[in-house]
Design a protein around this motif. Structure first.
Motif, PDB file in Angstrom:
ATOM      1  N   HIS A 147       0.845  -1.189   0.000  1.00 12.59           N
ATOM      2  CA  HIS A 147       0.000   0.000   0.000  1.00 12.59           C
ATOM      3  C   HIS A 147       0.883   1.244   0.000  1.00 12.59           C
ATOM      4  O   HIS A 147       1.972   1.222   0.552  1.00 12.59           O
ATOM      5  CB  HIS A 147      -0.914  -0.005   1.228  1.00 12.59           C
ATOM      6  CG  HIS A 147      -2.046   0.971   1.120  1.00 12.59           C
ATOM      7  ND1 HIS A 147      -1.875   2.322   1.319  1.00 12.59           N
ATOM      8  CD2 HIS A 147      -3.359   0.799   0.844  1.00 12.59           C
ATOM      9  CE1 HIS A 147      -3.055   2.930   1.159  1.00 12.59           C
ATOM     10  NE2 HIS A 147      -3.962   2.039   0.868  1.00 12.59           N
ATOM     11  N   HIS A 148       0.391   2.327  -0.578  1.00 11.54           N
ATOM     12  CA  HIS A 148       1.201   3.549  -0.611  1.00 11.54           C
ATOM     13  C   HIS A 148       1.333   4.196   0.770  1.00 11.54           C
ATOM     14  O   HIS A 148       2.355   4.787   1.084  1.00 11.54           O
ATOM     15  CB  HIS A 148       0.572   4.581  -1.546  1.00 11.54           C
ATOM     16  CG  HIS A 148       0.471   4.162  -2.970  1.00 11.54           C
ATOM     17  ND1 HIS A 148      -0.567   3.392  -3.451  1.00 11.54           N
ATOM     18  CD2 HIS A 148       1.273   4.410  -4.031  1.00 11.54           C
ATOM     19  CE1 HIS A 148      -0.386   3.194  -4.757  1.00 11.54           C
ATOM     20  NE2 HIS A 148       0.715   3.792  -5.127  1.00 11.54           N
ATOM     21  N   VAL A 149       0.287   4.105   1.559  1.00 12.07           N
ATOM     22  CA  VAL A 149       0.174   4.844   2.834  1.00 12.07           C
ATOM     23  C   VAL A 149       0.846   6.226   2.788  1.00 12.07           C
ATOM     24  O   VAL A 149       1.729   6.511   3.588  1.00 12.07           O
ATOM     25  CB  VAL A 149       0.622   4.038   4.078  1.00 12.07           C
ATOM     26  CG1 VAL A 149      -0.386   2.988   4.423  1.00 12.07           C
ATOM     27  CG2 VAL A 149       2.006   3.410   3.939  1.00 12.07           C
ATOM     28  N   MET A 151       1.181   9.767   3.984  1.00 10.16           N
ATOM     29  CA  MET A 151       0.843  10.180   5.352  1.00 10.16           C
ATOM     30  C   MET A 151      -0.465  10.982   5.380  1.00 10.16           C
ATOM     31  O   MET A 151      -1.204  10.944   6.344  1.00 10.16           O
ATOM     32  CB  MET A 151       1.981  10.991   5.974  1.00 10.16           C
ATOM     33  CG  MET A 151       3.267  10.193   6.224  1.00 10.16           C
ATOM     34  SD  MET A 151       3.058   8.650   7.165  1.00 10.16           S
ATOM     35  CE  MET A 151       2.527   9.277   8.736  1.00 10.16           C
ATOM     36  N   PRO A 185      -4.055  11.060   4.208  1.00  7.38           N
ATOM     37  CA  PRO A 185      -5.038  10.190   3.555  1.00  7.38           C
ATOM     38  C   PRO A 185      -5.730  10.906   2.383  1.00  7.38           C
ATOM     39  O   PRO A 185      -5.697  12.138   2.274  1.00  7.38           O
ATOM     40  CB  PRO A 185      -6.056   9.888   4.668  1.00  7.38           C
ATOM     41  CG  PRO A 185      -5.351  10.214   5.945  1.00  7.38           C
ATOM     42  CD  PRO A 185      -4.402  11.322   5.610  1.00  7.38           C
ATOM     43  N   ARG A 202      -8.006   6.704   7.672  1.00  2.75           N
ATOM     44  CA  ARG A 202      -6.862   5.847   7.323  1.00  2.75           C
ATOM     45  C   ARG A 202      -7.337   4.447   6.956  1.00  2.75           C
ATOM     46  O   ARG A 202      -6.838   3.830   6.005  1.00  2.75           O
ATOM     47  CB  ARG A 202      -5.863   5.776   8.492  1.00  2.75           C
ATOM     48  CG  ARG A 202      -4.722   4.799   8.282  1.00  2.75           C
ATOM     49  CD  ARG A 202      -3.878   5.091   7.046  1.00  2.75           C
ATOM     50  NE  ARG A 202      -3.179   6.356   7.175  1.00  2.75           N
ATOM     51  CZ  ARG A 202      -2.603   6.995   6.163  1.00  2.75           C
ATOM     52  NH1 ARG A 202      -2.644   6.500   4.938  1.00  2.75           N
ATOM     53  NH2 ARG A 202      -2.005   8.153   6.356  1.00  2.75           N
ATOM     54  N   GLU A 203      -8.326   3.957   7.683  1.00  2.00           N
ATOM     55  CA  GLU A 203      -8.820   2.603   7.404  1.00  2.00           C
ATOM     56  C   GLU A 203      -9.438   2.539   5.998  1.00  2.00           C
ATOM     57  O   GLU A 203      -9.198   1.589   5.240  1.00  2.00           O
ATOM     58  CB  GLU A 203      -9.847   2.188   8.460  1.00  2.00           C
ATOM     59  CG  GLU A 203      -9.257   1.936   9.848  1.00  2.00           C
ATOM     60  CD  GLU A 203      -8.957   3.204  10.645  1.00  2.00           C
ATOM     61  OE1 GLU A 203      -9.349   4.312  10.194  1.00  2.00           O
ATOM     62  OE2 GLU A 203      -8.334   3.099  11.722  1.00  2.00           O
ATOM     63  N   ASN A 238      -4.415  -0.282   9.111  1.00  2.00           N
ATOM     64  CA  ASN A 238      -3.733   0.872   9.691  1.00  2.00           C
ATOM     65  C   ASN A 238      -2.265   0.497   9.922  1.00  2.00           C
ATOM     66  O   ASN A 238      -1.845  -0.620   9.626  1.00  2.00           O
ATOM     67  CB  ASN A 238      -4.417   1.312  10.989  1.00  2.00           C
ATOM     68  CG  ASN A 238      -4.305   2.830  11.217  1.00  2.00           C
ATOM     69  OD1 ASN A 238      -3.252   3.422  11.021  1.00  2.00           O
ATOM     70  ND2 ASN A 238      -5.399   3.446  11.625  1.00  2.00           N
ATOM     71  N   PHE A 239      -1.506   1.435  10.482  1.00  2.00           N
ATOM     72  CA  PHE A 239      -0.066   1.208  10.659  1.00  2.00           C
ATOM     73  C   PHE A 239       0.250   0.142  11.713  1.00  2.00           C
ATOM     74  O   PHE A 239       1.388  -0.303  11.802  1.00  2.00           O
ATOM     75  CB  PHE A 239       0.632   2.513  11.046  1.00  2.00           C
ATOM     76  CG  PHE A 239       0.694   3.517   9.929  1.00  2.00           C
ATOM     77  CD1 PHE A 239       1.531   3.316   8.838  1.00  2.00           C
ATOM     78  CD2 PHE A 239      -0.086   4.666   9.958  1.00  2.00           C
ATOM     79  CE1 PHE A 239       1.595   4.245   7.812  1.00  2.00           C
ATOM     80  CE2 PHE A 239      -0.028   5.594   8.933  1.00  2.00           C
ATOM     81  CZ  PHE A 239       0.812   5.396   7.849  1.00  2.00           C
ATOM     82  N   ASP A 240      -0.751  -0.255  12.516  1.00  2.00           N
ATOM     83  CA  ASP A 240      -0.466  -1.311  13.493  1.00  2.00           C
ATOM     84  C   ASP A 240      -0.315  -2.664  12.816  1.00  2.00           C
ATOM     85  O   ASP A 240       0.476  -3.506  13.263  1.00  2.00           O
ATOM     86  CB  ASP A 240      -1.533  -1.348  14.598  1.00  2.00           C
ATOM     87  CG  ASP A 240      -2.944  -1.446  14.039  1.00  2.00           C
ATOM     88  OD1 ASP A 240      -3.133  -1.247  12.818  1.00  2.00           O
ATOM     89  OD2 ASP A 240      -3.874  -1.720  14.828  1.00  2.00           O
ATOM     90  N   TYR A 300       0.046  -2.746   9.243  1.00  3.57           N
ATOM     91  CA  TYR A 300       0.861  -2.489   8.051  1.00  3.57           C
ATOM     92  C   TYR A 300       1.996  -1.555   8.471  1.00  3.57           C
ATOM     93  O   TYR A 300       1.972  -0.357   8.210  1.00  3.57           O
ATOM     94  CB  TYR A 300       0.021  -1.857   6.932  1.00  3.57           C
ATOM     95  CG  TYR A 300       0.768  -1.748   5.615  1.00  3.57           C
ATOM     96  CD1 TYR A 300       0.899  -2.842   4.776  1.00  3.57           C
ATOM     97  CD2 TYR A 300       1.348  -0.542   5.220  1.00  3.57           C
ATOM     98  CE1 TYR A 300       1.585  -2.749   3.574  1.00  3.57           C
ATOM     99  CE2 TYR A 300       2.035  -0.438   4.017  1.00  3.57           C
ATOM    100  CZ  TYR A 300       2.148  -1.546   3.198  1.00  3.57           C
ATOM    101  OH  TYR A 300       2.831  -1.447   2.000  1.00  3.57           O
ATOM    102  N   ILE A 328       5.538   0.352   8.621  1.00  2.00           N
ATOM    103  CA  ILE A 328       6.570   0.795   7.688  1.00  2.00           C
ATOM    104  C   ILE A 328       7.837   1.040   8.498  1.00  2.00           C
ATOM    105  O   ILE A 328       7.811   1.063   9.727  1.00  2.00           O
ATOM    106  CB  ILE A 328       6.153   2.064   6.907  1.00  2.00           C
ATOM    107  CG1 ILE A 328       5.911   3.243   7.857  1.00  2.00           C
ATOM    108  CG2 ILE A 328       4.924   1.785   6.058  1.00  2.00           C
ATOM    109  CD1 ILE A 328       5.700   4.574   7.140  1.00  2.00           C
ATOM    110  N   MET A 329       8.925   1.203   7.792  1.00  5.10           N
ATOM    111  CA  MET A 329      10.199   1.373   8.459  1.00  5.10           C
ATOM    112  C   MET A 329      10.204   2.617   9.349  1.00  5.10           C
ATOM    113  O   MET A 329       9.603   3.632   9.012  1.00  5.10           O
ATOM    114  CB  MET A 329      11.271   1.529   7.387  1.00  5.10           C
ATOM    115  CG  MET A 329      12.576   0.979   7.780  1.00  5.10           C
ATOM    116  SD  MET A 329      13.513   0.787   6.271  1.00  5.10           S
ATOM    117  CE  MET A 329      15.086   1.099   6.937  1.00  5.10           C
ATOM    118  N   THR A 330      10.888   2.522  10.480  1.00  2.74           N
ATOM    119  CA  THR A 330      11.029   3.665  11.381  1.00  2.74           C
ATOM    120  C   THR A 330      12.482   4.127  11.401  1.00  2.74           C
ATOM    121  O   THR A 330      13.358   3.489  10.816  1.00  2.74           O
ATOM    122  CB  THR A 330      10.634   3.282  12.818  1.00  2.74           C
ATOM    123  OG1 THR A 330      11.578   2.318  13.305  1.00  2.74           O
ATOM    124  CG2 THR A 330       9.236   2.672  12.855  1.00  2.74           C
TER     125      THR A 330
END
Lengths: 166, 725
Positions: free
Chosen positions: B339-341, B343, B345, B427-428, B659-661, B663, B665-667
């Motif tokens: 997914h692009h996510v 930041m 939406p 976001r969902e 959501n980010f929980d 999916y 992404i790198m931190t």
């Protein structure tokens, strides 16, 4: 990694018309007591620098300071905020982008799209308050905000530059 | 440019002129001097506006979404103009203006790493023409020949030591005929372009004042939250809004289209809260209702052996080479949906009246949104316009054929004519209705001779096509040529970098009920992961060094080889990695640029640590080196996210990650040190926003395999019992 911290002790659930102290200004707010502070800031007070990214305190785009503590405002309900508690948003950091973190961000061209940067900056300011001269490890451990553009290394460098400017 | 919705187009142009208070210069595409003179004001088909206070406004057709294109294009114009960089600013024309002016600015589409390379010629000529006119105007004023005047940083000097600024002569210059074929500068003489200047658009990202699309407000604006059927092809059977309609602030609950229900309220939070109280029954097509990831993997595995496949690159006789091989090496790889996510939406604001439709949104392709606004509103293109707002990330989600959010906003606004409506996807909602990075698999069979030389290779790709799912009109006799990005013979866009005498690269198309899209790097991401992993596997099987093995196949591809050699030298390949660590490397070509990476990793138990990653890129020309570095760093973050931690899956026809929980992404914790080597060879123009992303994963995974012997063939990392630390 630092998790978003909630305000303790919370709340006076009896209040139905809280007065919020945001960036030193009092705001009468009309909203349901369950309304997240994020949306009160954005939609009631008109401070849109604080961003919506996830709504579950996972991304940090909505980070503000409440009583000096970096807090993910999407998970703080209006009713959780104590009377007079000091809320500082990105707009309240300085009147003229003169905060060392803001200066460092401009000097190093930290942002790409910039959407997450309000939250990154608020988290960085809090970190520097706790640890004025953070190491790379301190920064990596403290900065858990997400950036999809991948500006992490410049954020790290920006924090170190801000420490020099402080 | 805001608040022009109540003005006519001509009024809109006039309002821009009034607000800038200056004159526009440029070069006409299709407009004659006579036509230009007839305009109510001197704003002409322009790339350059010079205001009386010497401010130089560069018109930017491409959109800035973080990639730095805005600053780069302004540098190119300012360079040709010999402007004072301190005085340079920019503005965005609207797609409505572009249509009305016969697309004087060319395409607004900002994707495919084309922001600079596809428009550099136009904007440089625009700057050069404007410079010539300004100098001529000064020469006329002084009554001297134009060859007797010079200019430095926007100040024109005459033979007697007299000076005039660009602002002084802008009005005169605008009245001159626009010269044709003004030569542009040789890049070796650049002083503004080619420099690591700071971006023009940073300051307002540091104090919260930058207005993104999601921040845009208008008097009387209302807010909408939407829910779409979470299964592709599903429709709204019925919905019960009786509770929602009684909730605070709610104005309307309505069905937007076949598959979408919206709640409109005074604030978005109230709209979203009420939407959660709407009971929606969906009609879900039976064939999609039970679809899941495992089912798609089965489809792709079947495709690996299928008889029929589209051929993307072919040479010699692969079957013969495999039959005659001393050793056949075989491996199968898989790449999951992503997914692009962004930041920010998806969101858009629309205002519809009986004879106008205006949209404010963050988009990579405002002309598509203009078409969508016209289609959704039923109004003529000339009655519609789109104001381009700042993007909180694009990465392809806000690009071609991705106008769903604009369509929602217009349709809801049509039900509330005269009231501006802002639609924000939660976001969902955003994650459940993406345009997902396609999922594919690849099986290789490589033929090695007795000496360990690669004599033949078959690469069978099986899986999803973006064109088939998103824009089937682009298919060529059913084939999606984009599937073969970076694997094609003799391509200036993405050429296969090895010479293999017997070669077959083909694609068995297998499509799931999940909308695909263009995701930064697009099909190069998996193609590079597959090919560059297999190159290391072949070298291992041949008992040869991966660098030496590649070099032996790359002698006809000197530019591919040059970037590979650069990273090998930079990381210290020949000296070898420190104790307990390993190096891995790879190269690939895409979006017209040559890129390579080398990574240094260690593995502690199940935890992979990337200590540093070295990149080399040859994009032909470089307009702003520090911004190229920023794109390289960002590409690693996004590319490694996809390889190491992120994955979209499907159950019951529905995306499972909301959501980010789920999916991640790198931190910053996982982000490696990045060292960039920018090595432009100077005879072409390639892109920089995407190319490095596709060399992120293979460099790291080749290093992991060299260190541990464990080959990661399926992404993300957890499928191999590993994680990123």
């Amino acid at each position: 990694m630092e998790e978003a911290r909630r305000i303790t002790p919370p709340l006076d659930r009896e209040r139905d018309m809280p007065i919020l102290n945001v960036n030193g200004t009092s705001h009468d707010v009309v909203a349901e007591p369950e309304t997240p502070l994020l949306w009160v800031l954005r939609e009631q007070i008109g401070l849109t620098g604080t961003k919506y990214g996830c709504g579950i305190a996972a991304c940090g785009a909505c980070t503000v300071h409440i009583g000096g503590i970096p807090t993910r405002s999407c998970q703080v309900q209006l009713q959780d905020i104590a009377e007079g508690e000091e809320i500082v948003t990105i707009e309240g950091l300085s009147p003229d982008r003169s905060h060392p973190v803001q200066q460092a961000w401009v000097e190093l061209d930290v942002p790409q799209c910039g959407y997450c940067q309000s939250g990154q900056i608020m988290a960085a300011v809090a970190l520097l308050r706790d640890i004025p001269e953070p190491t790379d490890e301190d920064i990596r451990a403290a900065m858990s905000n997400l950036c999809r553009c991948g500006t992490y290394n410049r954020i790290r460098d920006g924090i170190k530059r801000a420490a020099e400017l402080s | 440019m805001t608040e022009q919705f109540n003005l006519s187009r001509r009024g809109f142009i006039a309002s821009v002129a009034a607000s800038t208070g200056g004159l526009a210069l440029g070069f006409p595409l299709g407009a004659t001097a006579q036509q230009l003179a007839e305009l109510a004001e001197p704003e002409i088909n322009a790339w350059v506006v010079v205001q009386p206070d010497n401010t130089v406004v560069v018109r930017v057709a491409k959109i800035e979404m973080g990639q730095g294109t805005l600053t780069g294009l302004a540098q190119l114009v300012a360079e040709e103009l010999d402007a004072d960089w301190e005085n340079v600013t920019w503005s965005y024309p609207t797609p409505g203006e572009n249509v009305a002016r016969e697309r004087v600015w060319g395409s607004f589409g900002t994707f495919g790493s084309q922001g600079i390379r596809a428009s550099q010629e136009l904007v440089r000529q625009g700057g050069a023409a404007a410079r010539a006119m300004l100098l001529q105007a000064a020469a006329n004023r002084w009554g001297v020949g134009v060859d007797e005047v010079t200019v430095e940083r926007g100040v024109i000097s005459g033979p007697g030591g007299q000076t005039l600024t660009y602002g002084d002569v802008a009005e005169d210059a605008a009245a001159l005929d626009v010269p044709e074929n003004v030569p542009v500068k040789d890049p070796s003489t650049w002083t503004i372009a080619g420099q690591s200047l700071l971006r023009l658009d940073t300051a307002d990202k540091t104090d919260g004042s930058r207005v993104y699309s999601i921040d845009y407000t208008m008097d009387g604006m209302v807010n909408a939250a939407i829910r779409q059927c979470p299964v592709q092809g599903g429709t709204v059977a019925s919905f019960d809004a009786s509770t929602a309609e009684t909730m605070p602030g709610v104005m309307r609950v309505l069905q937007v289209d076949d598959s979408t229900v919206a709640v409109v309220a005074d604030t978005w939070w109230r709209a979203k809260t009420a939407l959660d109280a709407v009971e929606i029954e969906w009609d879900i097509p039976e064939e999609n209702a039970g679809f899941n990831t495992a089912q798609f993997e089965e489809m792709m595995r079947e495709g690996l052996d299928a008889e029929d496949a589209f051929v993307g690159n072919q040479a010699g006789d692969v079957a013969g080479a495999l039959d005659g091989a001393a050793q056949v090496v075989e491996a199968t790889y898989a790449f999951p949906w992503q997914h692009h996510v962004t930041m920010e939406p998806m969101n858009a604001t629309a205002l519809v009246t009986d004879d106008s439709c205006t949209v404010w949104t963050s988009t990579q392709n405002a002309e598509s949104d203009l078409a969508a606004a016209s289609q959704a509103s039923g109004l003529e293109i000339a009655q519609c316009d789109v104001h381009r707002m700042n993007l909180g990330g694009g990465f392809g989600r806000r690009g071609a054929s991705s106008t769903d959010y604009t369509t929602h906003a217009v349709k809801i606004a049509m039900a509330m004519k005269g009231t501006p409506v802002k639609v924000i996807w939660s976001r969902e909602e955003d994650m459940l209705h993406g345009t997902y990075h396609p999922s594919t698999m690849a099986r290789f069979r490589g033929a090695l001779d007795e000496e360990g030389n690669l004599t033949g290779m078959h690469m069978r790709i099986s899986g999803q096509s973006i064109f088939a799912g998103l824009m089937p009109f682009a298919l060529q006799d059913g084939m999606d040529p984009l599937v073969f990005q970076g694997l094609q013979a003799e391509s200036t866009e993405g050429e296969f970098g090895y010479t293999v005498p017997n070669l077959l690269i083909d694609h068995a198309m297998r499509n799931p009920p999940l909308r695909p899209g263009f995701w930064r790097g697009v099909n190069n991401n998996q193609n590079s992961f597959y090919l560059e992993s297999f190159m290391d596997e072949l070298a291992d099987a041949a008992g040869r060094d991966p660098l030496e093995f590649r070099r032996s196949l790359m002698q006809n591809h000197p530019k591919h080889l040059a970037v590979l050699d650069t990273v090998a030298e930079a990381i210290g390949w020949d000296a070898g990695a420190p104790e307990g660590r390993a190096y891995g490397l790879c190269q690939h070509m895409g979006y017209g640029s040559y890129v390579a990476a080398a990574a240094e990793v260690s593995v502690d138990g199940d935890t992979v640590k990337i200590h540093r990653i070295v990149a080399a890129t040859d994009p032909g020309h470089v307009v702003n080196p520090q911004q190229v570095e920023a794109q390289i760093e960002g590409s690693f973050a996004m590319g490694l996210s996809a390889a190491m931690v992120s994955e979209i899956t499907m159950e019951n026809g529905q995306v499972q990650e909301e959501n980010f929980d789920t999916y991640p992404i790198m931190t910053m914790w996982e982000m490696p040190e990045v060292e960039s080597h920018i090595v432009p060879s100077g005879d072409f123009w390639g892109g920089v926003g995407e190319p490095t992303i596709f060399v992120a994963a293979p460099a790291v995974l080749n290093a992991v395999a060299r260190l541990t012997g464990q080959r990661v063939r399926e992404l993300p990392l957890y499928k191999s019992g590993l994680r990123l630390g």
